[in-house]
Design an enzyme around this catalytic site. Structure first.
Site, short mmCIF file in Angstrom:
data_model
loop_
_atom_site.label_atom_id
_atom_site.label_comp_id
_atom_site.label_asym_id
_atom_site.label_seq_id
_atom_site.Cartn_x
_atom_site.Cartn_y
_atom_site.Cartn_z
CB SER A 1 -0.90 -0.03 1.21
OG SER A 1 -1.54 1.30 1.49
CB SER A 2 0.59 4.72 -1.56
OG SER A 2 -0.85 4.90 -1.11
CB CYS A 3 -0.64 3.98 4.14
SG CYS A 3 -0.75 1.98 4.58
CE1 TYR B 1 -3.89 -2.74 4.99
CE2 TYR B 1 -2.95 -1.06 4.36
CZ TYR B 1 -3.63 -2.24 3.91
OH TYR B 1 -4.00 -2.55 2.56
CE LYS C 1 -1.37 -4.73 2.99
NZ LYS C 1 -1.74 -5.80 2.06
CG HIS D 1 -10.44 3.09 1.53
ND1 HIS D 1 -10.69 1.79 1.26
CD2 HIS D 1 -9.28 3.38 2.28
CE1 HIS D 1 -9.27 1.19 1.78
NE2 HIS D 1 -8.72 2.25 2.26
O1 GFB Z 1 -9.96 7.13 1.99
P1 GFB Z 1 -9.44 7.34 3.22
O2 GFB Z 1 -10.33 6.77 4.49
O3 GFB Z 1 -7.94 7.09 3.96
O4 GFB Z 1 -9.45 9.09 3.78
P2 GFB Z 1 -6.67 7.57 3.73
C1 GFB Z 1 -8.95 10.04 2.86
C2 GFB Z 1 -9.09 11.45 3.36
O5 GFB Z 1 -10.51 11.57 2.71
C3 GFB Z 1 -9.20 11.57 4.70
C4 GFB Z 1 -11.14 12.20 3.79
O6 GFB Z 1 -8.59 12.93 4.58
C5 GFB Z 1 -10.40 11.56 5.08
O7 GFB Z 1 -10.68 12.69 6.10
N1 GFB Z 1 -12.69 11.96 3.91
C6 GFB Z 1 -13.84 12.96 3.80
C7 GFB Z 1 -13.45 10.76 4.25
N2 GFB Z 1 -14.93 12.34 3.88
C8 GFB Z 1 -14.69 10.96 4.19
C9 GFB Z 1 -15.61 10.03 4.29
O8 GFB Z 1 -16.77 10.03 4.29
N3 GFB Z 1 -15.05 8.72 4.65
C10 GFB Z 1 -13.60 8.62 4.48
N4 GFB Z 1 -13.26 7.20 4.88
N5 GFB Z 1 -13.01 9.58 4.60
C11 GFB Z 1 -6.06 5.02 4.04
C12 GFB Z 1 -5.42 4.33 5.19
O9 GFB Z 1 -5.67 6.11 4.29
O10 GFB Z 1 -5.74 4.60 2.96
C13 GFB Z 1 -5.41 2.82 4.83
O11 GFB Z 1 -6.02 4.30 6.40
C14 GFB Z 1 -4.97 2.53 3.35
O12 GFB Z 1 -4.57 2.13 5.66
C15 GFB Z 1 -5.75 3.33 2.19
O13 GFB Z 1 -3.64 2.63 3.14
C16 GFB Z 1 -5.36 3.19 0.89
O14 GFB Z 1 -6.18 7.78 2.30
O15 GFB Z 1 -6.28 8.64 4.35
#
Ligand code: GFB
Length: 310
Positions: A108-110, A137, A141, A180
């Protein structure tokens, strides 16, 4: 790859695994080994060892992971660390013990530091502190990458690791607590439109930037790497462009047809400020993505309407 080789797709019910199965079948790879979670718990070492001993796959695509969005990662670090370690340890060990010819591990890119240079080159791995919201996570990875590399160095195995950027597409998780951002926004915009709301609440500030790749493009990159890439060095997989969460929310609302206002919930975390992968290495192998973001989101919305909305 020989069309008759037995390929084990671990995680075939997930978004990535199901796209992979589709693409492999469409290219004539019909000797696929898949098992539902009810038949095979990848966290259980003995059942994984038994499957490999009985089935002897030639190729393994390790697309099974405990995954989730920013909130799920914050709420359940134990599961994200423990289950991912268990799955990858069991599959890699069984693959080595049973003479698997090639294994592809999806990271993952994280895994990259929170403040890595942008776009992030593969060499940024372990060069700084991780983003705290997904540290568990990411550590799992990173351990997976290091285990692949250890099998290569110590035993001459052909285990390779790719680092996908944020993915989206059919079979994604649309649960608002654990998903996500992209599936969450599609669902929220759809429900807001249906209810005729005038406001849609989006988490965070809208300022973080993310790179989004359609899972069918990811699947095609996987097949290319299985054919052409045999190095233990990790390789990034992305489209090479990112957008802000604000821009993404506006794009999703436009596609869904929600014309109310966006408001921002500052009590929710932003996570890492930017995560754009440097895809020079992948491009040099002749791969590029084929699904533009707008088209990919529109296709995912169609899938959501046909499969999720009841
Ligand atoms: O996609 P996301 O949950 O994961 O959130 P990450 C990306 C951004 O979208 C954050 C915003 O800045 C969130 O605050 N966001 C806005 C939201 N509205 C929403 C919403 O309704 N739901 C969600 N989920 N986010 C993940 C990692 O990071 O990326 C995992 O936690 C994994 O481990 C994945 O690596 C690819 O991109 O921040």
């Amino acid at each position: 790859m020989d069309k008759s080789e037995k390929i084990f797709v671990a995680g075939h019910r997930g978004m990535v695994g199901s796209a992979l199965v589709c693409q492999l079948e469409s290219k004539g790879f019909l000797n696929l080994l898949v098992r539902d979670r009810s038949e095979l718990d990848l966290r259980d070492e003995s059942v994984v060892a038994k499957l490999f001993a009985e089935e002897k796959p030639a190729v393994v695509i390790l697309a099974a992971s405990k995954v989730g969005g920013i909130k799920a990662n914050i709420d359940h670090p134990v599961a994200f660390l423990l289950e991912n370690l268990q799955i990858q340890n069991n599959v890699m060990d069984a693959a080595y013990e049973n003479g698997v010819r090639k294994l592809l591990f999806l990271g993952s890119s994280c895994i990259y530091p929170k403040f890595a240079p942008q776009p992030i080159p593969e060499t940024a791995l372990l060069s700084g502190p991780l983003e705290p919201t997904n540290e568990a996570y990411a550590i799992a990875k990173i351990a997976g990458i290091k285990l692949c590399q250890a099998y290569v160095r110590e035993h001459g195995a052909n285990f390779i690791s790719m680092m996908p950027t944020n993915l989206y597409g059919p079979n994604d998780n649309f649960d608002l607590e654990t998903s996500h951002v992209l599936p969450a926004l599609l669902r929220k915009a759809h429900e807001a439109k249906t209810r005729k709301d005038r406001e849609l609440i989006v988490w965070g500030s809208g300022k973080p930037r993310r790179e989004f790749l359609h899972v069918d493009d990811l699947a095609s990159a996987c097949l290319l790497l299985l054919e052409k890439y045999d190095s233990p060095e990790i390789i990034n997989v992305g489209c090479g462009e990112d957008i802000s969460i604000r821009e993404l929310a506006e794009l999703v609302c436009d596609i869904v047809g929600f014309d109310g206002q966006l408001s921002w919930d500052a009590t929710k975390p932003d996570g890492t400020p930017r995560k754009l992968l440097d895809v020079t290495k992948l491009r040099a192998l002749g791969w590029k993505p084929s699904i533009p973001l707008r088209e990919g989101i529109a296709r995912t919305y169609e899938w959501f309407l046909a499969n999720y909305v009841r």
